[in-house]
Design a protein around this motif. Sequence first.
Motif, PDB file in Angstrom:
ATOM      1  N   LEU B   4       0.781  -1.232   0.000  1.00 31.73           N
ATOM      2  CA  LEU B   4       0.000   0.000   0.000  1.00 31.73           C
ATOM      3  C   LEU B   4       0.817   1.289   0.000  1.00 31.73           C
ATOM      4  N   LYS B   5       0.087   2.368  -0.244  1.00 34.47           N
ATOM      5  CA  LYS B   5       0.688   3.687  -0.325  1.00 34.47           C
ATOM      6  C   LYS B   5       1.867   3.728  -1.303  1.00 34.47           C
ATOM      7  N   ILE B   6       1.569   3.331  -2.514  1.00 31.45           N
ATOM      8  CA  ILE B   6       2.589   3.338  -3.552  1.00 31.45           C
ATOM      9  C   ILE B   6       2.619   4.720  -4.180  1.00 31.45           C
ATOM     10  N   PRO B   7       3.809   5.320  -4.249  1.00 33.80           N
ATOM     11  CA  PRO B   7       3.918   6.677  -4.774  1.00 33.80           C
ATOM     12  C   PRO B   7       3.353   6.809  -6.197  1.00 33.80           C
ATOM     13  N   GLU B   8       2.690   7.926  -6.433  1.00 36.83           N
ATOM     14  CA  GLU B   8       2.157   8.207  -7.775  1.00 36.83           C
ATOM     15  C   GLU B   8       3.251   8.142  -8.819  1.00 36.83           C
ATOM     16  N   LYS B   9       4.410   8.655  -8.459  1.00 36.80           N
ATOM     17  CA  LYS B   9       5.531   8.680  -9.396  1.00 36.80           C
ATOM     18  C   LYS B   9       5.920   7.275  -9.840  1.00 36.80           C
ATOM     19  N   THR B  10       5.828   6.363  -8.899  1.00 35.70           N
ATOM     20  CA  THR B  10       6.111   4.968  -9.228  1.00 35.70           C
ATOM     21  C   THR B  10       5.127   4.465 -10.279  1.00 35.70           C
ATOM     22  N   ILE B  11       3.861   4.700 -10.031  1.00 34.54           N
ATOM     23  CA  ILE B  11       2.838   4.262 -10.996  1.00 34.54           C
ATOM     24  C   ILE B  11       3.100   4.868 -12.372  1.00 34.54           C
ATOM     25  N   GLU B  12       3.480   6.133 -12.385  1.00 33.90           N
ATOM     26  CA  GLU B  12       3.747   6.804 -13.653  1.00 33.90           C
ATOM     27  C   GLU B  12       4.865   6.125 -14.444  1.00 33.90           C
ATOM     28  N   ARG B  13       5.793   5.523 -13.723  1.00 33.63           N
ATOM     29  CA  ARG B  13       6.929   4.911 -14.419  1.00 33.63           C
ATOM     30  C   ARG B  13       6.645   3.490 -14.894  1.00 33.63           C
ATOM     31  N   LEU B  14       5.646   2.849 -14.316  1.00 30.62           N
ATOM     32  CA  LEU B  14       5.415   1.441 -14.660  1.00 30.62           C
ATOM     33  C   LEU B  14       5.174   1.201 -16.154  1.00 30.62           C
ATOM     34  N   PRO B  15       4.355   2.022 -16.813  1.00 34.29           N
ATOM     35  CA  PRO B  15       4.160   1.777 -18.243  1.00 34.29           C
ATOM     36  C   PRO B  15       5.471   1.834 -19.017  1.00 34.29           C
ATOM     37  N   LEU B  16       6.345   2.685 -18.573  1.00 31.17           N
ATOM     38  CA  LEU B  16       7.658   2.816 -19.178  1.00 31.17           C
ATOM     39  C   LEU B  16       8.470   1.540 -18.989  1.00 31.17           C
ATOM     40  N   TYR B  17       8.433   1.020 -17.787  1.00 27.72           N
ATOM     41  CA  TYR B  17       9.166  -0.211 -17.496  1.00 27.72           C
ATOM     42  C   TYR B  17       8.627  -1.350 -18.352  1.00 27.72           C
ATOM     43  N   LEU B  18       7.317  -1.350 -18.489  1.00 27.79           N
ATOM     44  CA  LEU B  18       6.707  -2.414 -19.287  1.00 27.79           C
ATOM     45  C   LEU B  18       7.190  -2.328 -20.726  1.00 27.79           C
ATOM     46  N   ARG B  19       7.187  -1.114 -21.255  1.00 25.75           N
ATOM     47  CA  ARG B  19       7.641  -0.930 -22.634  1.00 25.75           C
ATOM     48  C   ARG B  19       9.087  -1.383 -22.786  1.00 25.75           C
ATOM     49  N   ARG B  20       9.902  -1.009 -21.821  1.00 24.72           N
ATOM     50  CA  ARG B  20      11.321  -1.370 -21.878  1.00 24.72           C
ATOM     51  C   ARG B  20      11.513  -2.888 -21.738  1.00 24.72           C
ATOM     52  N   SER B  21      10.763  -3.510 -20.848  1.00 24.57           N
ATOM     53  CA  SER B  21      10.878  -4.968 -20.700  1.00 24.57           C
ATOM     54  C   SER B  21      10.546  -5.666 -22.001  1.00 24.57           C
ATOM     55  N   GLU B  22       9.506  -5.176 -22.653  1.00 27.85           N
ATOM     56  CA  GLU B  22       9.091  -5.840 -23.892  1.00 27.85           C
ATOM     57  C   GLU B  22      10.154  -5.685 -24.968  1.00 27.85           C
ATOM     58  N   LYS B  23      10.754  -4.512 -25.002  1.00 26.10           N
ATOM     59  CA  LYS B  23      11.812  -4.277 -25.985  1.00 26.10           C
ATOM     60  C   LYS B  23      12.987  -5.228 -25.728  1.00 26.10           C
ATOM     61  N   LEU B  24      13.409  -5.289 -24.467  1.00 26.24           N
ATOM     62  CA  LEU B  24      14.544  -6.148 -24.128  1.00 26.24           C
ATOM     63  C   LEU B  24      14.206  -7.615 -24.406  1.00 26.24           C
ATOM     64  N   HIS B  25      12.994  -7.981 -24.071  1.00 23.68           N
ATOM     65  CA  HIS B  25      12.553  -9.344 -24.316  1.00 23.68           C
ATOM     66  C   HIS B  25      12.608  -9.659 -25.806  1.00 23.68           C
ATOM     67  N   ALA B  26      12.107  -8.716 -26.596  1.00 22.20           N
ATOM     68  CA  ALA B  26      12.108  -8.885 -28.051  1.00 22.20           C
ATOM     69  C   ALA B  26      13.528  -8.989 -28.597  1.00 22.20           C
ATOM     70  N   MET B  27      14.461  -8.320 -27.904  1.00 23.35           N
ATOM     71  CA  MET B  27      15.857  -8.367 -28.333  1.00 23.35           C
ATOM     72  C   MET B  27      16.536  -9.640 -27.860  1.00 23.35           C
ATOM     73  N   GLY B  28      15.786 -10.521 -27.238  1.00 20.06           N
ATOM     74  CA  GLY B  28      16.335 -11.800 -26.815  1.00 20.06           C
ATOM     75  C   GLY B  28      17.016 -11.771 -25.461  1.00 20.06           C
ATOM     76  N   GLU B  29      17.035 -10.606 -24.823  1.00 20.65           N
ATOM     77  CA  GLU B  29      17.643 -10.530 -23.491  1.00 20.65           C
ATOM     78  C   GLU B  29      16.733 -11.247 -22.502  1.00 20.65           C
ATOM     79  N   ASN B  30      17.350 -11.940 -21.572  1.00 21.48           N
ATOM     80  CA  ASN B  30      16.494 -12.577 -20.593  1.00 21.48           C
ATOM     81  C   ASN B  30      16.748 -12.071 -19.194  1.00 21.48           C
ATOM     82  N   SER B  31      17.920 -12.305 -18.662  1.00 26.63           N
ATOM     83  CA  SER B  31      18.252 -11.761 -17.355  1.00 26.63           C
ATOM     84  C   SER B  31      18.887 -10.396 -17.565  1.00 26.63           C
ATOM     85  N   VAL B  32      18.262  -9.366 -17.028  1.00 29.76           N
ATOM     86  CA  VAL B  32      18.751  -8.008 -17.242  1.00 29.76           C
ATOM     87  C   VAL B  32      18.936  -7.320 -15.890  1.00 29.76           C
ATOM     88  N   THR B  33      20.106  -6.758 -15.666  1.00 31.86           N
ATOM     89  CA  THR B  33      20.346  -6.048 -14.405  1.00 31.86           C
ATOM     90  C   THR B  33      19.641  -4.699 -14.442  1.00 31.86           C
TER      91      THR B  33
END
Lengths: 208, 208
Positions: B4-33
């Motif tokens: 609970l009480k997750i910062p708004e800023k965090t929520i704002e960044r999640l779509p970005l993370y999702l987009r980036r994960s999909e890109k990396l996944h598409a590039m064949g990367e699996n474990s990413v630091t």
Amino acid sequence: MKKLKIPEKTIERLPLYLRRSEKLHAMGENSVTSQKFVRDLPGINSDNLRKDLSYFGNYGKKGNGYDMSRLIKELRNILKLNKETHVALVGAGNLGTALLTHQDFNRWGFRITVAFDNRPKVIGNQIGGILVEPIQDLESTVRKKKIEAGMIAVPADSAQSVSDSLTSAGIKGILNFAPTLLDVPDEVKVKQVDITSTLKELNYYLQE
Amino acid sequence: MKKLKIPEKTIERLPLYLRRSEKLHAMGENSVTSQKFVRDLPGINSDNLRKDLSYFGNYGKKGNGYDMSRLIKELRNILKLNKETHVALVGAGNLGTALLTHQDFNRWGFRITVAFDNRPKVIGNQIGGILVEPIQDLESTVRKKKIEAGMIAVPADSAQSVSDSLTSAGIKGILNFAPTLLDVPDEVKVKQVDITSTLKELNYYLQE
DNA sequence: CAGTGTGAAGATGTTCACAGCG
DNA sequence: CGCTGTGAACATCTTCACACTG
């Protein structure tokens, strides 16, 4: 009044204040207290307003409030809306067309001077009174016409290359509608308008 | 992991993370630091990412990084993108048309199910496979089709009345493209996409 | 032992509260 | 005496730094 190091959040609110001032002015209000001013500005209180404005000057009259015509002038001035800003649009698809025909920009001194696309079908068309030119001409035209800002309304996979052309033609600000994070030189400011991301964010709150 | 009480800023960044994960996944990367993950995400560093994710769970493997397919799944889940969200579009002008034909929404589970306008010329048209219905039918149709979110792409002066209809039909989220501040009940979340304001904000930074 | 997860420190932004001016 | 302008208190968000684990 302090100088310099104005919070980003303050800048973000200024266009809102301008809009509100104009509305109140149009309603015939002249002296408006900070309290009254922020009614209808969700998430903004009178402290915010007073502090934000105090970064730029002492625009209020103690015991009275703010004079709307004065405030409008000051805000337009701070946001540099009195001079015309020439804007290039790249990507004349549906969104690009919406932008080209969006009359509201003119009111604020933004003039879309040129438009570019790479699709033969679209090149040569007039949209909203603007001729769509081939993307190859971007750099030279932007340079020649002294365009200061660009709007990117192309598919995600070409956004970075468009951004590169714009910045190498000397553009200092980009409004990016493509769902891509642009890599630009430090001196270039990018503002992202990412509709799908905003919708996802909204979705989070949708199911309690 | 905190709840609970997750910062708004965090929520704002999640779509970005999702987009980036999909890109990396598409590039064949699996474990990413976290380090590698945030390259190309301007304004976000590895600390941000790790902290943001830690609000929701322990998705990483110590010494290894994050598994992209796992992360994609978790993020879609957090953002509730696995179920379809039905969206109503109001205002089938240029911008409305751009939204109706914008294929990208579908990929994320957003389905524009109905569209409304008040102009006889537009009513009855099919745009992007969606029939434009008269605005009078908004409340009943929205209710009947169990629409959860609305997009407002009408002129500023009718935005509030559209918003009222949407909320009284039970909608819980609004994406507002009109340059108006909507007055909505507390339980309704509004996200503003105000292109002209964003442009003004950009303009501030444009001249040194 | 590399890289996550997280308390604690630091920075940024907001609210409070009131001195001082019109 | 009402309302602005602003330091100071508070809250939120970001960065630091490191204990801990796979």
